[in-house]
Design a protein around this motif. Structure first.
Motif, PDB file in Angstrom:
ATOM      1  N   LYS A 195     -11.356  -0.914 -11.280  1.00  0.00           N
ATOM      2  CA  LYS A 195     -11.062  -1.700 -12.482  1.00  0.00           C
ATOM      3  C   LYS A 195     -10.364  -3.007 -12.135  1.00  0.00           C
ATOM      4  O   LYS A 195     -10.590  -4.024 -12.776  1.00  0.00           O
ATOM      5  CB  LYS A 195     -10.217  -0.875 -13.465  1.00  0.00           C
ATOM      6  CG  LYS A 195     -10.195  -1.474 -14.861  1.00  0.00           C
ATOM      7  CD  LYS A 195      -9.723  -0.486 -15.918  1.00  0.00           C
ATOM      8  CE  LYS A 195      -8.255  -0.622 -16.176  1.00  0.00           C
ATOM      9  NZ  LYS A 195      -7.808   0.205 -17.326  1.00  0.00           N
ATOM     10  N   PHE A 202      -9.414  -4.661 -19.371  1.00  0.00           N
ATOM     11  CA  PHE A 202      -8.829  -3.312 -19.415  1.00  0.00           C
ATOM     12  C   PHE A 202      -9.597  -2.438 -20.389  1.00  0.00           C
ATOM     13  O   PHE A 202     -10.191  -2.924 -21.352  1.00  0.00           O
ATOM     14  CB  PHE A 202      -7.353  -3.369 -19.806  1.00  0.00           C
ATOM     15  CG  PHE A 202      -7.109  -4.069 -21.109  1.00  0.00           C
ATOM     16  CD1 PHE A 202      -7.056  -3.346 -22.290  1.00  0.00           C
ATOM     17  CD2 PHE A 202      -6.929  -5.440 -21.171  1.00  0.00           C
ATOM     18  CE1 PHE A 202      -6.839  -3.980 -23.498  1.00  0.00           C
ATOM     19  CE2 PHE A 202      -6.718  -6.084 -22.370  1.00  0.00           C
ATOM     20  CZ  PHE A 202      -6.670  -5.361 -23.540  1.00  0.00           C
ATOM     21  N   SER A 203      -9.604  -1.142 -20.094  1.00  0.00           N
ATOM     22  CA  SER A 203     -10.263  -0.170 -20.945  1.00  0.00           C
ATOM     23  C   SER A 203      -9.630   1.182 -20.640  1.00  0.00           C
ATOM     24  O   SER A 203      -9.592   1.603 -19.496  1.00  0.00           O
ATOM     25  CB  SER A 203     -11.764  -0.149 -20.624  1.00  0.00           C
ATOM     26  OG  SER A 203     -12.357   0.979 -21.206  1.00  0.00           O
ATOM     27  N   THR A 204      -9.109   1.836 -21.677  1.00  0.00           N
ATOM     28  CA  THR A 204      -8.368   3.082 -21.420  1.00  0.00           C
ATOM     29  C   THR A 204      -9.256   4.212 -20.934  1.00  0.00           C
ATOM     30  O   THR A 204      -8.795   5.137 -20.283  1.00  0.00           O
ATOM     31  CB  THR A 204      -7.624   3.549 -22.683  1.00  0.00           C
ATOM     32  OG1 THR A 204      -8.469   3.345 -23.806  1.00  0.00           O
ATOM     33  CG2 THR A 204      -6.326   2.812 -22.866  1.00  0.00           C
TER      34      THR A 204
ATOM     35  N   MET B 309      -0.291   9.038 -21.660  1.00  0.00           N
ATOM     36  CA  MET B 309       0.192   8.240 -20.527  1.00  0.00           C
ATOM     37  C   MET B 309      -0.773   7.096 -20.237  1.00  0.00           C
ATOM     38  O   MET B 309      -0.349   5.977 -19.944  1.00  0.00           O
ATOM     39  CB  MET B 309       0.334   9.123 -19.280  1.00  0.00           C
ATOM     40  CG  MET B 309       1.560  10.002 -19.321  1.00  0.00           C
ATOM     41  SD  MET B 309       1.935  10.665 -17.695  1.00  0.00           S
ATOM     42  CE  MET B 309       0.688  11.918 -17.518  1.00  0.00           C
ATOM     43  N   THR B 310      -2.080   7.393 -20.316  1.00  0.00           N
ATOM     44  CA  THR B 310      -3.078   6.355 -20.063  1.00  0.00           C
ATOM     45  C   THR B 310      -2.912   5.213 -21.054  1.00  0.00           C
ATOM     46  O   THR B 310      -2.974   4.038 -20.689  1.00  0.00           O
ATOM     47  CB  THR B 310      -4.494   6.943 -20.194  1.00  0.00           C
ATOM     48  OG1 THR B 310      -4.571   8.100 -19.380  1.00  0.00           O
ATOM     49  CG2 THR B 310      -5.549   5.946 -19.769  1.00  0.00           C
ATOM     50  N   GLU B 311      -2.691   5.573 -22.323  1.00  0.00           N
ATOM     51  CA  GLU B 311      -2.510   4.535 -23.348  1.00  0.00           C
ATOM     52  C   GLU B 311      -1.296   3.672 -23.039  1.00  0.00           C
ATOM     53  O   GLU B 311      -1.367   2.445 -23.126  1.00  0.00           O
ATOM     54  CB  GLU B 311      -2.308   5.190 -24.715  1.00  0.00           C
ATOM     55  CG  GLU B 311      -3.582   5.628 -25.372  1.00  0.00           C
ATOM     56  CD  GLU B 311      -3.346   6.000 -26.824  1.00  0.00           C
ATOM     57  OE1 GLU B 311      -4.204   5.716 -27.642  1.00  0.00           O
ATOM     58  OE2 GLU B 311      -2.271   6.570 -27.141  1.00  0.00           O
ATOM     59  N   THR B 314      -1.962   1.560 -19.878  1.00  0.00           N
ATOM     60  CA  THR B 314      -2.920   0.478 -20.088  1.00  0.00           C
ATOM     61  C   THR B 314      -2.340  -0.605 -20.989  1.00  0.00           C
ATOM     62  O   THR B 314      -2.646  -1.785 -20.807  1.00  0.00           O
ATOM     63  CB  THR B 314      -4.232   1.026 -20.659  1.00  0.00           C
ATOM     64  OG1 THR B 314      -4.622   2.141 -19.867  1.00  0.00           O
ATOM     65  CG2 THR B 314      -5.324  -0.013 -20.633  1.00  0.00           C
TER      66      THR B 314
END
Lengths: 388, 451
Positions: A195, A202-204, B309-311, B314
């Motif tokens: 990424k 960005f992309s979750t 956590m990813t949210e 990011t």
């Protein structure tokens, strides 16, 4: 059930072919370095990640089967086990990226260079706490180290089981600890290595997307390996029902991959926010768009239609072809993640003969390690509780 | 032992039929009656409040110009999510050949049907004029240019949920036919015999019938699997297709699906821990079943934690001011306390399930499942409220407080849910007898081989 202790011994024809590919690939890579070093590094990254995922998929597959207390796959266990034996070499190859940082990751220039040729970039300055070379390499070391550590634990427990020790609960424990660690480390690794090639974007869902590709192509490879081994007269225990189960997994995860692909594409397309659409704008411009469509056709549409009927999931020949298609398809998927990101520095817009030869070289290396590992222990796990 | 027996003790086929049929032929006990009266009271409260708000209007809710979606959609997503466990157990676990599903699929599917019914109530009331609800269906009409908007995820919801409800209902009913025939054959009264006879569609149990029947079950499972994924995917798109920070994020579809399974399994635990005790089904819904459910809760809860956590990561990584603000506001803004509840209930609590003791003690599991239910309700509240209350324009920032009418309606849906469930356990076989019988028979056979 009768013990089956057949040992795999690779044919010299297969070995020589693999060695030949390694040689040709190496030459092609060297030539490409002189021609276009950006493109060469792009190829290194694609193939490094491709074969690292394959090795990791073996480890992950085993861990999932153990926590699910599954029995059907036990006769096939040596295959994922041998896949993960490539991890140390994959790790070594990953570390070579250190030499190509500036060619691949333009955020690294920002950090490294103070000369005036680098444009000030406010967003990347903010990210530099995470995206900087020492921390990047440190994370790489930790991720790879942890994965190799677990692969060694699994292999050791597996060989001990052959000697009659009770490894089942050990496997269960290792798997349960490994899975959450894998989820976090692999998510971050895919952010770091793939990424961050486009550091503004960005992309979750990205970590999940690379994971779905990893798992799909891991299963496809395993299925292919089973068919190839059977063609050479091994794995007599493996019958149509095993193939059917593998076929179902390939079918299901191909669709899962397509689902994740769709979620990412659709939501970015629908909301149409420039910071996010930039990723797809490059990939759908006329020069790349045919590959962009081909990616979906190869990784989902064709496997989905072919594997829909029950009978095709039970035929070795059908599975072999679909899995080969998927293995090429996953390479293309990675190519589309990597190459368009660095296309502003390299003029490449096509898959040339160099790409094919370099990938064959990596494939040859992977095959050599796999065959060595397969022949190191009986092809069927001995004394595995689900086989007794 | 690698795979302990699924059904405890040496149950014979006849005992099994007797045990499962008993509630259908006896008078209800005190516990059931009290439970039913409480549920009925809650349902009546809900019905009267729904009537009131339809008469007076949506103004009876606490909504304002900034926050046009709050309690209603939170409850809607909450209930739709609950439904997912039923389909997961009956369809996906069938495809994965997980035999432990046989004891719990019937009741879990019933839960799905009732939960989707509860969910459907909220968008229906929110329309303000629910008698015009049929306008959501696109068909040639005389309303001129009035036509549904195919580009809106809300319309996709209509299709996804109505299809899902239909398939779930058919799957549930088809799955019951052999058992309904058993009930018919054992029924003594004429009325009972007629009703169950009608419902069992002339089931004769012949080899040919069974063969067709099992093929149908497999096809329905194959259909239900993508449907269940599509439902929460589309529910998540109600938010994710927007451009609101905190709503628009690509991980939403799979994260919502996993969250739905997580909450659904918590509700299955809540219901089954009570049902097996009150109806003396411990032999069929064993500790082993509860442990398997607990493992699913642990896995899905951890995935939900990873998504949180990813949210967060990011949002930081994006370098985007609005993304970062949305998440900072979630954690330390005016609704920060709901975020804390959410993390405690959904991420921290399930981690206790790493301990076998926790997974195998029904009372502890019951408490944990209630906590997870609360947490998953708050998760939807957090997502919906924090992003809406503070968006791009600080001058339009606002706060929201539910009114008595909204809380009462929510309680009313619990009334509907439990009333339906309690009636279900009295009039239909709670455990899929024909499926469990295959397991019982199987074990007997294995025993005789060994001896």
């Amino acid at each position: 059930m009768k013990q089956n202790s057949e040992i795999f011994s690779p044919k010299s024809k297969d070995l020589n072919l693999a060695r030949f590919f390694v040689g040709v690939g190496l030459v092609a890579l060297l030539v490409l370095f002189f021609k276009d070093s950006h493109r060469a590094w792009g190829n290194v990254l694609i193939n490094n990640f491709y074969f690292l995922s394959l090795a990791l998929a073996g480890l992950l597959f085993m861990a999932i089967q153990y926590v699910a207390n599954a029995g059907w796959w036990t006769v096939l266990r040596r295959i994922p086990e041998s896949m993960m034996s490539f991890l140390p070499i994959a790790a070594g190859l990953m570390f070579t990226l250190f030499l190509g940082m500036h060619e691949l990751y333009h955020w690294s220039q920002l950090y490294n260079s103070m000369d005036n040729s680098v444009v000030y970039d406010a967003v990347l300055q903010k990210k530099s706490a995470y995206l900087n070379i020492p921390f990047f390499m440190l994370r790489m070391g930790v991720f790879l180290g942890v994965w190799i550590f677990f692969s060694k634990l699994f292999r050791k427990a597996s060989l001990e089981e052959d000697q009659g020790s009770q490894s089942h609960s050990k496997f269960l424990k290792y798997s349960a600890i490994f899975l959450p660690i894998f989820a976090v480390t692999f998510s971050l690794a895919s952010v770091d290595w793939i990424k961050s090639l486009e550091p503004h974007w960005f992309s979750t869902i990205f970590g999940l997307y690379t994971f779905s590709g990893l798992f799909l192509h891991g299963i496809a490879f395993m299925t292919l390996a089973v068919v190839l081994l059977k063609e050479r007269g091994y794995l007599s225990f493996v019958n149509e029902n095993h193939l059917h189960d593998l076929g179902k997994l390939v079918f299901a995860f191909s669709t899962f991959w397509a689902y994740i692909w769709f979620c990412q594409y659709m939501l970015i397309w629908y909301s149409n926010i420039p910071e996010e659409t930039v990723y797809y704008v490059t990939r759908t411009d006329p020069e790349w768009s045919w590959l962009f469509v081909l990616n979906l056709v190869m990784n989902w549409l064709v496997p989905f239609l072919i594997l829909m009927p029950r009978s095709s999931k039970r035929k070795a020949m059908v599975l072999k072809r679909v899995c080969l298609l998927l293995l090429v398809g996953h390479w293309l998927d990675l190519y589309l993640m990597v190459m368009p990101s660095i296309s502003h520095v390299t003029q490449v817009r096509w898959i040339g003969v160099e790409e094919i030869l370099i990938s064959l070289g990596y494939g040859g290396l992977f095959a050599l390690i796999l065959m060595r590992s397969l022949s190191a222990a009986p092809l069927t796990p001995q004394k595995a509780p689900f086989l007794s | 032992m690698l795979r302990p027996a699924l059904i405890d003790g040496n149950v014979t086929l006849k005992e099994l039929t007797d045990d499962i049929n008993r509630p259908l032929n006896t008078k209800p006990g005190v516990a059931w009656t009290i439970g039913f009266l409480v549920a009925l009271a809650a349902l009546l409260l809900g019905v009267s409040l729904v009537a009131y708000q339809i008469k007076v209007g949506i103004g009876t809710w606490g909504l304002n110009k900034t926050i046009g979606w709050a309690f209603d959609i939170t409850n809607f997503v909450f209930w739709v999510g609950i439904g997912h466990a039923g389909t997961l157990i009956s369809a996906i676990l069938l495809l994965f050949r997980q035999k432990w599903r046989t004891s719990i699929n019937r009741s879990a599917e019933a839960m799905t049907i009732f939960a989707v019914m509860c969910a459907a109530i909220f968008p229906l009331i929110h329309m303000g004029r629910p008698w015009l609800a049929f306008w959501v269906f696109p068909y040639p009409n005389t309303r001129g240019s009035l036509w549904v908007n195919f580009r809106s995820p809300l319309l996709w919801d209509v299709f996804a949920i109505s299809t899902y409800f239909t398939v779930s209902l058919v799957f549930w009913y088809i799955g019951m036919i052999p058992d309904l025939a058993t009930v018919r054959d054992r029924a003594t009264g004429k009325i009972k015999k007629t009703i169950y006879g009608f419902l069992s569609l002339g089931w004769d149990g012949s080899h040919r019938t069974w063969s067709r029947y099992e093929a149908l079950c497999l096809i329905l499972a194959g259909l239900a699997t993508p449907l269940v994924v599509s439902v929460h995917t589309i529910v998540s798109m109600d938010f994710a297709t927007s451009v609101i920070p905190g709503w628009h994020t690509t991980i939403f579809p799979p994260y919502f699906v996993v969250g739905a399974v997580f909450s659904g399994f918590a509700m299955v635990t809540t219901l089954l821990v009570i049902t097996r005790k009150v109806m003396h089904l411990e032999k069929y819904i064993t500790i082993g079943h509860l442990e398997a459910i607990a493992k699913v809760i642990l896995v899905t809860g951890s995935i939900v934690g990873l998504a949180y956590m990813t949210e967060l990561f990011t949002a930081w990584y994006s370098g985007n001011y609005y993304e970062q603000f949305a998440f900072k506001n979630r954690i330390v803004g005016p609704y920060g306390w709901t975020y804390a509840i959410m993390v405690f209930c959904n991420v921290i609590t399930p981690q206790f399930l790493w301990f076998k003791k926790m997974r195998t003690t029904p009372a502890l599991l019951f408490v944990l499942s209630i906590i997870v239910n609360i947490g998953m309700w708050f998760e939807r509240f957090v997502i919906i409220m924090t992003s809406l209350s503070r968006d791009f324009l600080p001058s339009s920032w606002s706060l929201y407080k539910p009114t008595f009418v909204e809380v009462g309606t929510f309680i009313g849906t619990f009334g509907l849910f439990f009333t339906c469930f309690l009636l279900f356990v009295r009039v239909l076989p709670v455990v899929a007898m024909w499926e469990v019988k295959s397991l019982v028979g199987h074990h007997k056979e294995e025993d005789s081989h060994e001896s």
